[in-house]
Design a protein around this motif. Structure first.
Motif, PDB file in Angstrom:
ATOM      1  N   ILE A   1       0.847  -1.187   0.000  1.00  0.00           N
ATOM      2  CA  ILE A   1       0.000   0.000   0.000  1.00  0.00           C
ATOM      3  C   ILE A   1       0.887   1.243   0.000  1.00  0.00           C
ATOM      4  O   ILE A   1       1.760   1.395   0.852  1.00  0.00           O
ATOM      5  N   LYS A   2       0.657   2.134  -0.981  1.00  0.00           N
ATOM      6  CA  LYS A   2       1.457   3.349  -1.107  1.00  0.00           C
ATOM      7  C   LYS A   2       0.537   4.563  -1.188  1.00  0.00           C
ATOM      8  O   LYS A   2      -0.603   4.466  -1.649  1.00  0.00           O
ATOM      9  N   PRO A   3       1.008   5.725  -0.777  1.00  0.00           N
ATOM     10  CA  PRO A   3       0.220   6.953  -0.921  1.00  0.00           C
ATOM     11  C   PRO A   3       0.006   7.270  -2.403  1.00  0.00           C
ATOM     12  O   PRO A   3       0.940   7.192  -3.206  1.00  0.00           O
ATOM     13  N   LYS A   4      -1.220   7.632  -2.758  1.00  0.00           N
ATOM     14  CA  LYS A   4      -1.543   7.948  -4.142  1.00  0.00           C
ATOM     15  C   LYS A   4      -2.435   9.192  -4.190  1.00  0.00           C
ATOM     16  O   LYS A   4      -2.859   9.699  -3.159  1.00  0.00           O
ATOM     17  N   THR A   5      -2.692   9.627  -5.408  1.00  0.00           N
ATOM     18  CA  THR A   5      -3.603  10.743  -5.621  1.00  0.00           C
ATOM     19  C   THR A   5      -4.983  10.197  -5.957  1.00  0.00           C
ATOM     20  O   THR A   5      -5.112   9.321  -6.812  1.00  0.00           O
ATOM     21  N   ILE A   6      -6.000  10.699  -5.287  1.00  0.00           N
ATOM     22  CA  ILE A   6      -7.362  10.271  -5.598  1.00  0.00           C
ATOM     23  C   ILE A   6      -8.164  11.490  -6.040  1.00  0.00           C
ATOM     24  O   ILE A   6      -7.869  12.626  -5.661  1.00  0.00           O
ATOM     25  N   GLU A   7      -9.156  11.232  -6.875  1.00  0.00           N
ATOM     26  CA  GLU A   7      -9.953  12.306  -7.458  1.00  0.00           C
ATOM     27  C   GLU A   7     -11.441  12.056  -7.229  1.00  0.00           C
ATOM     28  O   GLU A   7     -11.885  10.919  -7.174  1.00  0.00           O
ATOM     29  N   LYS A   8     -12.156  13.150  -7.142  1.00  0.00           N
ATOM     30  CA  LYS A   8     -13.609  13.097  -7.150  1.00  0.00           C
ATOM     31  C   LYS A   8     -14.060  13.739  -8.450  1.00  0.00           C
ATOM     32  O   LYS A   8     -13.624  14.848  -8.784  1.00  0.00           O
ATOM     33  N   TYR A   9     -14.877  13.043  -9.211  1.00  0.00           N
ATOM     34  CA  TYR A   9     -15.266  13.583 -10.504  1.00  0.00           C
ATOM     35  C   TYR A   9     -16.747  13.337 -10.777  1.00  0.00           C
ATOM     36  O   TYR A   9     -17.393  12.462 -10.186  1.00  0.00           O
ATOM     37  N   LEU A  10     -17.269  14.161 -11.684  1.00  0.00           N
ATOM     38  CA  LEU A  10     -18.636  14.008 -12.159  1.00  0.00           C
ATOM     39  C   LEU A  10     -18.594  13.284 -13.498  1.00  0.00           C
ATOM     40  O   LEU A  10     -17.798  13.632 -14.378  1.00  0.00           O
ATOM     41  N   SER A  11     -19.420  12.293 -13.650  1.00  0.00           N
ATOM     42  CA  SER A  11     -19.447  11.501 -14.882  1.00  0.00           C
ATOM     43  C   SER A  11     -20.762  11.745 -15.617  1.00  0.00           C
ATOM     44  O   SER A  11     -21.840  11.755 -15.007  1.00  0.00           O
ATOM     45  N   THR A  12     -20.660  11.973 -16.915  1.00  0.00           N
ATOM     46  CA  THR A  12     -21.855  12.164 -17.734  1.00  0.00           C
ATOM     47  C   THR A  12     -21.576  11.703 -19.156  1.00  0.00           C
ATOM     48  O   THR A  12     -20.433  11.352 -19.492  1.00  0.00           O
ATOM     49  N   THR A  13     -22.585  11.669 -19.993  1.00  0.00           N
ATOM     50  CA  THR A  13     -22.438  11.182 -21.366  1.00  0.00           C
ATOM     51  C   THR A  13     -23.060  12.162 -22.350  1.00  0.00           C
ATOM     52  O   THR A  13     -23.825  13.045 -21.970  1.00  0.00           O
ATOM     53  N   GLY A  14     -22.721  11.977 -23.610  1.00  0.00           N
ATOM     54  CA  GLY A  14     -23.286  12.823 -24.666  1.00  0.00           C
ATOM     55  C   GLY A  14     -22.810  12.370 -26.029  1.00  0.00           C
ATOM     56  O   GLY A  14     -22.064  11.392 -26.161  1.00  0.00           O
ATOM     57  N   THR A  15     -23.233  13.078 -27.058  1.00  0.00           N
ATOM     58  CA  THR A  15     -22.868  12.773 -28.446  1.00  0.00           C
ATOM     59  C   THR A  15     -21.888  13.820 -28.950  1.00  0.00           C
ATOM     60  O   THR A  15     -22.140  15.027 -28.813  1.00  0.00           O
ATOM     61  N   VAL A  16     -20.764  13.369 -29.524  1.00  0.00           N
ATOM     62  CA  VAL A  16     -19.755  14.310 -30.014  1.00  0.00           C
ATOM     63  C   VAL A  16     -20.121  14.790 -31.423  1.00  0.00           C
ATOM     64  O   VAL A  16     -20.605  14.025 -32.249  1.00  0.00           O
ATOM     65  N   LYS A  17     -19.869  16.080 -31.653  1.00  0.00           N
ATOM     66  CA  LYS A  17     -20.197  16.692 -32.939  1.00  0.00           C
ATOM     67  C   LYS A  17     -19.031  17.557 -33.398  1.00  0.00           C
ATOM     68  O   LYS A  17     -18.270  18.063 -32.561  1.00  0.00           O
ATOM     69  N   PRO A  18     -18.880  17.758 -34.708  1.00  0.00           N
ATOM     70  CA  PRO A  18     -17.753  18.567 -35.200  1.00  0.00           C
ATOM     71  C   PRO A  18     -17.989  20.052 -34.959  1.00  0.00           C
ATOM     72  O   PRO A  18     -19.123  20.538 -35.045  1.00  0.00           O
ATOM     73  N   LEU A  19     -16.908  20.776 -34.681  1.00  0.00           N
ATOM     74  CA  LEU A  19     -17.021  22.224 -34.522  1.00  0.00           C
ATOM     75  C   LEU A  19     -17.284  22.905 -35.863  1.00  0.00           C
ATOM     76  O   LEU A  19     -17.918  23.955 -35.928  1.00  0.00           O
ATOM     77  N   LYS A  20     -16.786  22.301 -36.948  1.00  0.00           N
ATOM     78  CA  LYS A  20     -16.973  22.885 -38.276  1.00  0.00           C
ATOM     79  C   LYS A  20     -17.673  21.889 -39.195  1.00  0.00           C
ATOM     80  O   LYS A  20     -17.219  20.753 -39.350  1.00  0.00           O
ATOM     81  N   GLU A  21     -18.768  22.320 -39.784  1.00  0.00           N
ATOM     82  CA  GLU A  21     -19.428  21.535 -40.832  1.00  0.00           C
ATOM     83  C   GLU A  21     -20.216  22.486 -41.717  1.00  0.00           C
ATOM     84  O   GLU A  21     -20.702  23.522 -41.267  1.00  0.00           O
ATOM     85  N   VAL A  22     -20.312  22.151 -42.991  1.00  0.00           N
ATOM     86  CA  VAL A  22     -21.009  23.021 -43.925  1.00  0.00           C
ATOM     87  C   VAL A  22     -21.656  22.172 -45.015  1.00  0.00           C
ATOM     88  O   VAL A  22     -21.090  21.169 -45.469  1.00  0.00           O
ATOM     89  N   SER A  23     -22.867  22.569 -45.406  1.00  0.00           N
ATOM     90  CA  SER A  23     -23.543  21.956 -46.552  1.00  0.00           C
ATOM     91  C   SER A  23     -23.408  22.912 -47.735  1.00  0.00           C
ATOM     92  O   SER A  23     -23.842  24.072 -47.654  1.00  0.00           O
ATOM     93  N   LEU A  24     -22.807  22.440 -48.812  1.00  0.00           N
ATOM     94  CA  LEU A  24     -22.584  23.277 -49.991  1.00  0.00           C
ATOM     95  C   LEU A  24     -23.760  23.132 -50.953  1.00  0.00           C
ATOM     96  O   LEU A  24     -24.221  22.022 -51.228  1.00  0.00           O
TER      97      LEU A  24
END
Length: 304
Positions: free
Chosen positions: A49-72
């Motif tokens: 057993i060794k000292p370590k770093t622990i984190e508290k985090y919020l977990s969530t989900t979603g759909t990724v989308k491009p920052l740039k898109e264009v219809s010509l």
């Protein structure tokens, strides 16, 4: 005599029954000993057993989308011709990468082009430019008035503006990529087919930078800040974690869900995420350094 025999038989039966009871009791005790031994023989492992770093985090989900898109879309009617991709020497195809400013589609319309008369306008501009230069030279020598110079200048400016308008109209016959990206939609049209103005001909996306909209509980509002780093994961990338950052936070709380929305910007330069993917995000809200951490896997429980 008979009474003696019966008494003897009864004693014999009692001895037999007593013997069976003793055997059963001994067997039961042996089984209990075996079960006890089984309980004691639990496999164990040792981990430092060794000292370590622990984190508290919020977990969530979603759909990724491009920052740039264009219809010509087409700006003039005419015959459809896909331009040649210089990287493949073939007409552009679905999934091809395009560079900013590259011509990806050509609309051919001789009648429209002839009406523009851009070649004639170029000659008109050259003539008016020469006349303006000549009037300036004569004015410096006292050969013409200032009004003559200004009139020549007006004619030159008008000719230039007329040619510029014609070139803008001519540019509508070609469609260029407004930014570097990937062709993600390419409706099929037979080469040389007549297509109308305003028709969708191509969609381009640049998904090297992406974003994701998430919803978070209202109670966590004060723990979320712009610029906060976020870990992004997807089930297709079990060994990869991408980096994101919170770029926008809505101050409005949805009364129905008691949640608020935020936007994450995601660095996707290696194109590991694809537009439309479902991703998980982890927002670290607190960190504890040098903490004794016991791995969950080494804890064993036994029900009584």
């Amino acid at each position: 005599m008979n009474n003696f025999t019966n008494h003897t038989n009864q004693n014999t039966m009692k001895r037999i029954i007593l013997g069976l009871v003793i055997i059963i009791a001994i067997t039961a005790c042996n089984n209990e000993d075996k079960d006890l031994n089984k309980d004691i023989s639990i496999p164990v492992s040792v981990e430092e057993i060794k000292p370590k770093t622990i984190e508290k985090y919020l977990s969530t989900t979603g759909t990724v989308k491009p920052l740039k898109e264009v219809s010509l879309k087409t700006e003039v009617a005419g015959k459809y011709h896909l331009a040649t991709n210089p990287a493949t020497n073939k007409p552009y195809a679905l999934g091809d990468h395009v560079k900013k400013g590259e011509t990806v589609l050509i609309i051919r319309n001789k009648e429209y082009e002839n009406n523009i008369k851009h070649n004639t306008l170029k000659l008109r501009l050259d003539i008016d430019k020469q006349l303006f230069d000549k009037q300036q030279s004569l004015y410096e020598k006292g050969g013409v008035t200032l009004k003559d110079v200004k009139d020549a200048e007006i004619n030159y400016i008008n000719a230039k503006n007329t040619l510029d308008d014609a070139l803008i109209k001519l540019d509508k016959m070609t469609i260029e990529a407004p930014f570097s990206g990937t062709i993600v939609e390419l409706p099929y049209h037979t080469k040389g087919t007549q297509i109308e103005t305003g028709q969708d001909v191509m969609k381009i996306m640049d998904y090297s930078q992406m974003y994701m909209e998430i919803s978070l509980a209202a109670k966590n509002f004060k723990q979320i800040k712009k610029g906060q780093e976020v870990r992004i994961m997807n089930y297709t990338l079990p060994d990869d974690t991408l980096k994101g950052v919170i770029s926008n936070i809505s101050p409005a709380i949805d009364p129905a869900t008691l949640s608020f929305k935020a936007l994450l910007d995601i660095n996707n330069k290696e194109l590991k995420l694809q537009p439309g993917m479902f991703a998980k995000s982890e927002i670290v809200i607190s960190v504890a350094e040098n903490t004794i951490v016991i791995p969950k896997k080494i804890i064993l429980t036994k029900q009584a």
